[in-house]
Design an enzyme around this catalytic site. Structure first.
Site, mmCIF file in Angstrom:
data_model
loop_
_atom_site.group_PDB
_atom_site.id
_atom_site.type_symbol
_atom_site.label_atom_id
_atom_site.label_comp_id
_atom_site.label_asym_id
_atom_site.label_seq_id
_atom_site.Cartn_x
_atom_site.Cartn_y
_atom_site.Cartn_z
ATOM 1 N N ARG A 159 -18.612 -4.509 8.060
ATOM 2 C CA ARG A 159 -16.961 -4.141 8.595
ATOM 3 C C ARG A 159 -17.214 -2.705 9.434
ATOM 4 O O ARG A 159 -17.969 -1.734 8.996
ATOM 5 C CB ARG A 159 -16.299 -3.933 7.745
ATOM 6 C CG ARG A 159 -15.434 -5.416 7.328
ATOM 7 C CD ARG A 159 -14.600 -5.464 6.201
ATOM 8 N NE ARG A 159 -13.784 -4.284 6.070
ATOM 9 C CZ ARG A 159 -12.927 -3.946 5.143
ATOM 10 N NH1 ARG A 159 -12.834 -4.751 4.198
ATOM 11 N NH2 ARG A 159 -12.115 -2.936 5.029
ATOM 12 N N ARG A 184 0.681 -1.242 0.078
ATOM 13 C CA ARG A 184 -0.071 0.136 -0.122
ATOM 14 C C ARG A 184 0.902 1.374 0.020
ATOM 15 O O ARG A 184 0.366 2.384 -0.227
ATOM 16 C CB ARG A 184 -0.813 0.061 1.293
ATOM 17 C CG ARG A 184 -2.152 -0.476 1.058
ATOM 18 C CD ARG A 184 -2.954 0.050 2.187
ATOM 19 N NE ARG A 184 -4.403 -0.255 2.005
ATOM 20 C CZ ARG A 184 -4.879 -1.441 2.280
ATOM 21 N NH1 ARG A 184 -4.409 -2.539 2.384
ATOM 22 N NH2 ARG A 184 -6.458 -1.496 2.192
HETATM 23 P P1 ADP Z 1 -9.866 -2.003 2.036
HETATM 24 O O1 ADP Z 1 -9.628 -2.614 0.829
HETATM 25 O O2 ADP Z 1 -11.392 -1.729 2.086
HETATM 26 O O3 ADP Z 1 -9.215 -0.733 2.472
HETATM 27 P P2 ADP Z 1 -8.475 -4.116 3.651
HETATM 28 O O4 ADP Z 1 -9.107 -5.108 4.210
HETATM 29 O O5 ADP Z 1 -7.404 -4.268 2.628
HETATM 30 O O6 ADP Z 1 -9.639 -3.049 3.209
HETATM 31 O O7 ADP Z 1 -7.636 -3.044 4.770
HETATM 32 C C1 ADP Z 1 -8.437 -2.600 5.827
HETATM 33 C C2 ADP Z 1 -7.553 -1.844 6.498
HETATM 34 O O8 ADP Z 1 -6.382 -2.699 7.079
HETATM 35 C C3 ADP Z 1 -6.815 -0.519 6.199
HETATM 36 O O9 ADP Z 1 -7.598 0.452 6.192
HETATM 37 C C4 ADP Z 1 -5.744 -0.279 7.032
HETATM 38 O O10 ADP Z 1 -5.873 0.134 8.205
HETATM 39 C C5 ADP Z 1 -5.069 -1.819 7.390
HETATM 40 N N1 ADP Z 1 -4.302 -2.505 6.153
HETATM 41 C C6 ADP Z 1 -4.447 -3.608 5.554
HETATM 42 N N2 ADP Z 1 -3.440 -3.743 4.621
HETATM 43 C C7 ADP Z 1 -2.490 -2.731 5.220
HETATM 44 C C8 ADP Z 1 -1.031 -2.482 4.490
HETATM 45 N N3 ADP Z 1 -0.449 -3.195 3.534
HETATM 46 N N4 ADP Z 1 -0.394 -1.219 5.055
HETATM 47 C C9 ADP Z 1 -1.051 -0.885 6.241
HETATM 48 N N5 ADP Z 1 -2.408 -1.018 6.776
HETATM 49 C C10 ADP Z 1 -3.119 -2.108 6.132
#
Ligand code: ADP
Length: 216
Positions: free
Chosen positions: A162, A88
């Site tokens: 969620r 990300r």
């Molecule tokens: P979405 O695709 O709806 O944003 P995710 O399930 O991928 O949902 O992520 C939900 C939350 O988990 C993010 O908003 C963040 O807080 C955390 N998160 C997930 N993956 C990462 C990552 N690679 N780096 C930092 N935070 C993460």
């Protein structure tokens, strides 16, 4: 079959596309969001640390997410995988490259799911997930409504939203995504690994294009 790195804004349909790919091709689905939510649900120290950060739609630290990811990649060694929600940030993309080099993983493609903010927000606000088996349904989209309201078609367990699928958190997540994703897209474009898929369609339609890319 290529390993997949999904790059997409929140609610672009990554989860649904992943489900289909797992069913059809037996991919291992690695979702950093799911891993973090599991940590929260288990009440672990790490879970407590990340809970409020996630609820506010902010990013968890690279250090925590990278440690979780490394563990998982070791665990599924040798199997084809889908990375959902990672990288990300640019440092995460660079770290992933190092992990791939260390593990000898070279067969991969970065797939960008291109979706409008408006559609992604509709998807996010109506999304409901089975509390037991994780199947995703939708409150408003006819084709994805559960047969009985609030109940999973597959296993009969309760469907839940969620806690970060609210308008404020969605906007924050989308904004964070926009500001971080350009560098990641450029990173994979420079490596000649980037494929862009139009995700303003039903997942069943986007998946046809995704299949072409992974079998290429
Ligand atoms: P979405 O695709 O709806 O944003 P995710 O399930 O991928 O949902 O992520 C939900 C939350 O988990 C993010 O908003 C963040 O807080 C955390 N998160 C997930 N993956 C990462 C990552 N690679 N780096 C930092 N935070 C993460």
């Amino acid at each position: 079959m290529k390993n997949i790195i999904f790059i997409a804004p929140p609610a672009a349909g990554k989860g649904t596309a992943s489900e289909l790919l797992v069913e059809r091709f037996g991919y291992e689905h690695i979702s950093t969001g799911d891993m973090l939510r599991e940590a929260i649900a288990s009440g672990s120290e790490l879970g407590n640390e990340v809970k409020s950060i996630m609820e506010q739609g902010q990013l968890v630290s690279d250090e925590i997410v990278i440690a979780l990811l490394k563990e998982k990649i070791e665990e599924i060694k040798g199997k084809s995988f889908i990375l959902d929600g990672f990288p990300r940030t640019l440092p995460q993309a660079e770290e992933l490259n190092t992990i791939f080099q260390e593990e000898g993983i070279d067969n991969y493609v970065a797939i960008f799911l291109d979706v409008s903010e408006e559609l992604a927000m509709q998807r996010s606000l109506g999304r409901i997930t089975c509390s037991k088996c994780g199947t995703i349904f939708h409150r408003y989209f006819e084709s994805k409504k559960p047969k009985v309201e609030g109940v999973c078609d597959n296993c009969g367990a309760e469907l839940i939203s969620r806690s970060d699928d609210n308008e404020e958190s969605f906007k924050k997540r989308f904004e964070t995504y926009i500001s971080n994703s350009k560098a990641i897209l450029d990173y994979y474009k420079d490596k000649n690994r980037l494929e862009i898929i139009n995700a303003n369609r039903e997942a069943q339609e986007s998946i046809v294009d995704i299949e072409k890319v992974i079998n290429d």
